[in-house]
Design a protein around this motif. Structure first.
Motif, PDB file in Angstrom:
ATOM      1  N   ALA A  64       4.087 -13.441  -0.668  1.00 44.36           N
ATOM      2  CA  ALA A  64       3.966 -14.516  -1.644  1.00 44.36           C
ATOM      3  C   ALA A  64       2.518 -14.532  -2.109  1.00 44.36           C
ATOM      4  O   ALA A  64       1.600 -14.378  -1.284  1.00 44.36           O
ATOM      5  N   PRO A  65       2.281 -14.678  -3.411  1.00 43.98           N
ATOM      6  CA  PRO A  65       0.894 -14.715  -3.886  1.00 43.98           C
ATOM      7  C   PRO A  65       0.098 -15.806  -3.175  1.00 43.98           C
ATOM      8  O   PRO A  65       0.597 -16.913  -2.952  1.00 43.98           O
ATOM      9  N   ALA A  66      -1.116 -15.477  -2.798  1.00 47.17           N
ATOM     10  CA  ALA A  66      -2.028 -16.431  -2.166  1.00 47.17           C
ATOM     11  C   ALA A  66      -3.111 -16.793  -3.170  1.00 47.17           C
ATOM     12  O   ALA A  66      -3.369 -16.052  -4.122  1.00 47.17           O
ATOM     13  N   SER A  67      -3.755 -17.899  -2.961  1.00 45.79           N
ATOM     14  CA  SER A  67      -4.787 -18.347  -3.892  1.00 45.79           C
ATOM     15  C   SER A  67      -6.009 -17.443  -3.832  1.00 45.79           C
ATOM     16  O   SER A  67      -6.268 -16.779  -2.837  1.00 45.79           O
ATOM     17  N   GLY A  68      -6.749 -17.446  -4.922  1.00 47.53           N
ATOM     18  CA  GLY A  68      -8.006 -16.726  -4.988  1.00 47.53           C
ATOM     19  C   GLY A  68      -7.838 -15.240  -5.221  1.00 47.53           C
ATOM     20  O   GLY A  68      -6.743 -14.732  -5.404  1.00 47.53           O
ATOM     21  N   GLY A  69      -8.957 -14.572  -5.234  1.00 48.12           N
ATOM     22  CA  GLY A  69      -9.013 -13.134  -5.440  1.00 48.12           C
ATOM     23  C   GLY A  69     -10.416 -12.673  -5.123  1.00 48.12           C
ATOM     24  O   GLY A  69     -11.256 -13.451  -4.683  1.00 48.12           O
ATOM     25  N   SER A  70     -10.674 -11.414  -5.338  1.00 48.24           N
ATOM     26  CA  SER A  70     -12.024 -10.878  -5.163  1.00 48.24           C
ATOM     27  C   SER A  70     -12.185  -9.692  -6.102  1.00 48.24           C
ATOM     28  O   SER A  70     -11.202  -9.142  -6.599  1.00 48.24           O
ATOM     29  N   PHE A  71     -13.422  -9.321  -6.321  1.00 51.84           N
ATOM     30  CA  PHE A  71     -13.715  -8.199  -7.204  1.00 51.84           C
ATOM     31  C   PHE A  71     -14.551  -7.180  -6.458  1.00 51.84           C
ATOM     32  O   PHE A  71     -15.578  -7.521  -5.858  1.00 51.84           O
ATOM     33  N   CYS A  72     -14.117  -5.928  -6.471  1.00 50.05           N
ATOM     34  CA  CYS A  72     -14.864  -4.819  -5.885  1.00 50.05           C
ATOM     35  C   CYS A  72     -15.465  -4.011  -7.021  1.00 50.05           C
ATOM     36  O   CYS A  72     -14.752  -3.632  -7.955  1.00 50.05           O
ATOM     37  N   GLU A  73     -16.740  -3.745  -6.941  1.00 55.02           N
ATOM     38  CA  GLU A  73     -17.399  -2.980  -8.006  1.00 55.02           C
ATOM     39  C   GLU A  73     -16.817  -1.586  -8.172  1.00 55.02           C
ATOM     40  O   GLU A  73     -16.955  -0.975  -9.218  1.00 55.02           O
ATOM     41  N   TRP A  74     -16.147  -1.071  -7.146  1.00 55.18           N
ATOM     42  CA  TRP A  74     -15.583   0.278  -7.198  1.00 55.18           C
ATOM     43  C   TRP A  74     -14.103   0.286  -7.560  1.00 55.18           C
ATOM     44  O   TRP A  74     -13.649   1.145  -8.304  1.00 55.18           O
ATOM     45  N   LYS A  75     -13.364  -0.658  -7.001  1.00 59.88           N
ATOM     46  CA  LYS A  75     -11.905  -0.630  -7.167  1.00 59.88           C
ATOM     47  C   LYS A  75     -11.388  -1.599  -8.217  1.00 59.88           C
ATOM     48  O   LYS A  75     -10.344  -1.379  -8.789  1.00 59.88           O
ATOM     49  N   GLY A  76     -12.076  -2.709  -8.434  1.00 60.74           N
ATOM     50  CA  GLY A  76     -11.645  -3.681  -9.431  1.00 60.74           C
ATOM     51  C   GLY A  76     -11.212  -4.995  -8.818  1.00 60.74           C
ATOM     52  O   GLY A  76     -11.669  -5.377  -7.742  1.00 60.74           O
ATOM     53  N   GLN A  77     -10.293  -5.688  -9.513  1.00 60.64           N
ATOM     54  CA  GLN A  77      -9.852  -7.029  -9.130  1.00 60.64           C
ATOM     55  C   GLN A  77      -8.718  -6.964  -8.109  1.00 60.64           C
ATOM     56  O   GLN A  77      -7.698  -6.330  -8.352  1.00 60.64           O
ATOM     57  N   ALA A  78      -8.922  -7.637  -6.975  1.00 63.64           N
ATOM     58  CA  ALA A  78      -7.904  -7.684  -5.919  1.00 63.64           C
ATOM     59  C   ALA A  78      -7.146  -8.998  -5.988  1.00 63.64           C
ATOM     60  O   ALA A  78      -7.691 -10.037  -6.353  1.00 63.64           O
ATOM     61  N   ARG A  79      -5.881  -8.921  -5.624  1.00 63.14           N
ATOM     62  CA  ARG A  79      -5.054 -10.119  -5.478  1.00 63.14           C
ATOM     63  C   ARG A  79      -4.609 -10.178  -4.020  1.00 63.14           C
ATOM     64  O   ARG A  79      -4.458  -9.146  -3.358  1.00 63.14           O
ATOM     65  N   TYR A  80      -4.391 -11.402  -3.519  1.00 60.46           N
ATOM     66  CA  TYR A  80      -4.092 -11.615  -2.104  1.00 60.46           C
ATOM     67  C   TYR A  80      -2.682 -12.148  -1.918  1.00 60.46           C
ATOM     68  O   TYR A  80      -2.111 -12.769  -2.818  1.00 60.46           O
ATOM     69  N   PHE A  81      -2.146 -11.914  -0.703  1.00 54.77           N
ATOM     70  CA  PHE A  81      -0.778 -12.310  -0.404  1.00 54.77           C
ATOM     71  C   PHE A  81      -0.663 -12.922   0.985  1.00 54.77           C
ATOM     72  O   PHE A  81      -1.334 -12.477   1.922  1.00 54.77           O
ATOM     73  N   ASP A  82       0.224 -13.909   1.102  1.00 49.23           N
ATOM     74  CA  ASP A  82       0.694 -14.355   2.400  1.00 49.23           C
ATOM     75  C   ASP A  82       1.786 -13.370   2.807  1.00 49.23           C
ATOM     76  O   ASP A  82       2.574 -12.927   1.967  1.00 49.23           O
ATOM     77  N   VAL A  83       1.832 -13.026   4.081  1.00 50.75           N
ATOM     78  CA  VAL A  83       2.802 -12.051   4.583  1.00 50.75           C
ATOM     79  C   VAL A  83       3.685 -12.748   5.601  1.00 50.75           C
ATOM     80  O   VAL A  83       3.188 -13.457   6.487  1.00 50.75           O
ATOM     81  N   SER A  84       5.000 -12.540   5.487  1.00 49.83           N
ATOM     82  CA  SER A  84       5.896 -13.115   6.480  1.00 49.83           C
ATOM     83  C   SER A  84       6.964 -12.110   6.893  1.00 49.83           C
ATOM     84  O   SER A  84       7.402 -11.277   6.099  1.00 49.83           O
TER      85      SER A  84
END
Length: 157
Positions: A64-84
């Motif tokens: 399930a999509p989780a809040s927030g994200g992060s940016f890596c100068e090499w890889k780009g924009q990351a999205r986060y997930f809850d895992v169940s």
């Protein structure tokens, strides 16, 4: 005895390198094996433990999509997930890149996991411990030497 080669995290390249993993990668959440693949990729970057990325079709868990994200100068924009899986929820335990940079295009939609939020992870049968700190998602195995970034005193490497 492990067949993982000895590697020093200080010898990894910058900019980072993407490579196929020639070993089996397994992840357990609770009493379920949610990943067991020989098709993982890893990113090697100076002062970091390797980060492992698994093809989504080799992962048996709900996301399930989780809040927030992060940016890596090499890889780009990351999205986060809850895992169940198996009635266990691991909040914000995985991430991926939907549209990574060209150099890391093979990572598109592959999933990386915070080892400390899973019940267990292994590479080539070797148990994994999380990269120090609470930001980086590298996996430390017994074959690694050097001090990975993330621990106190390494913030500005």
């Amino acid at each position: 005895m492990s067949d993982l080669p000895n590697e020093n995290v200080h010898d990894y390249p910058r900019p980072p390198r993407l490579e196929a993993v020639p070993h089996r990668v397994c992840i357990r959440l609770g009493d379920r094996t949610i990943a067991n693949t020989t098709r993982a990729l890893r990113v090697l970057e100076t002062h970091h433990a390797p980060t492992y990325y698994l093809p989504p079709e080799d992962v048996a868990a709900d996301f399930a999509p989780a809040s927030g994200g992060s940016f890596c100068e090499w890889k780009g924009q990351a999205r986060y997930f809850d895992v169940s899986a198996g009635g266990i929820l691991a909040p914000r335990a995985a991430w991926s890149y939907a549209a990574p940079s060209r150099a890391f295009a093979a990572l598109a939609d592959h999933l990386a996991f915070y080892a400390g939020l899973m019940t267990s992870c292994s590479v080539g049968g070797e148990p994994v411990i999380p990269q120090p700190g609470d930001f980086y998602g590298g996996w430390v195995t017994a074959n690694l030497t050097g001090r990975p970034k993330g621990a106190r005193g390494t913030e500005h490497w």
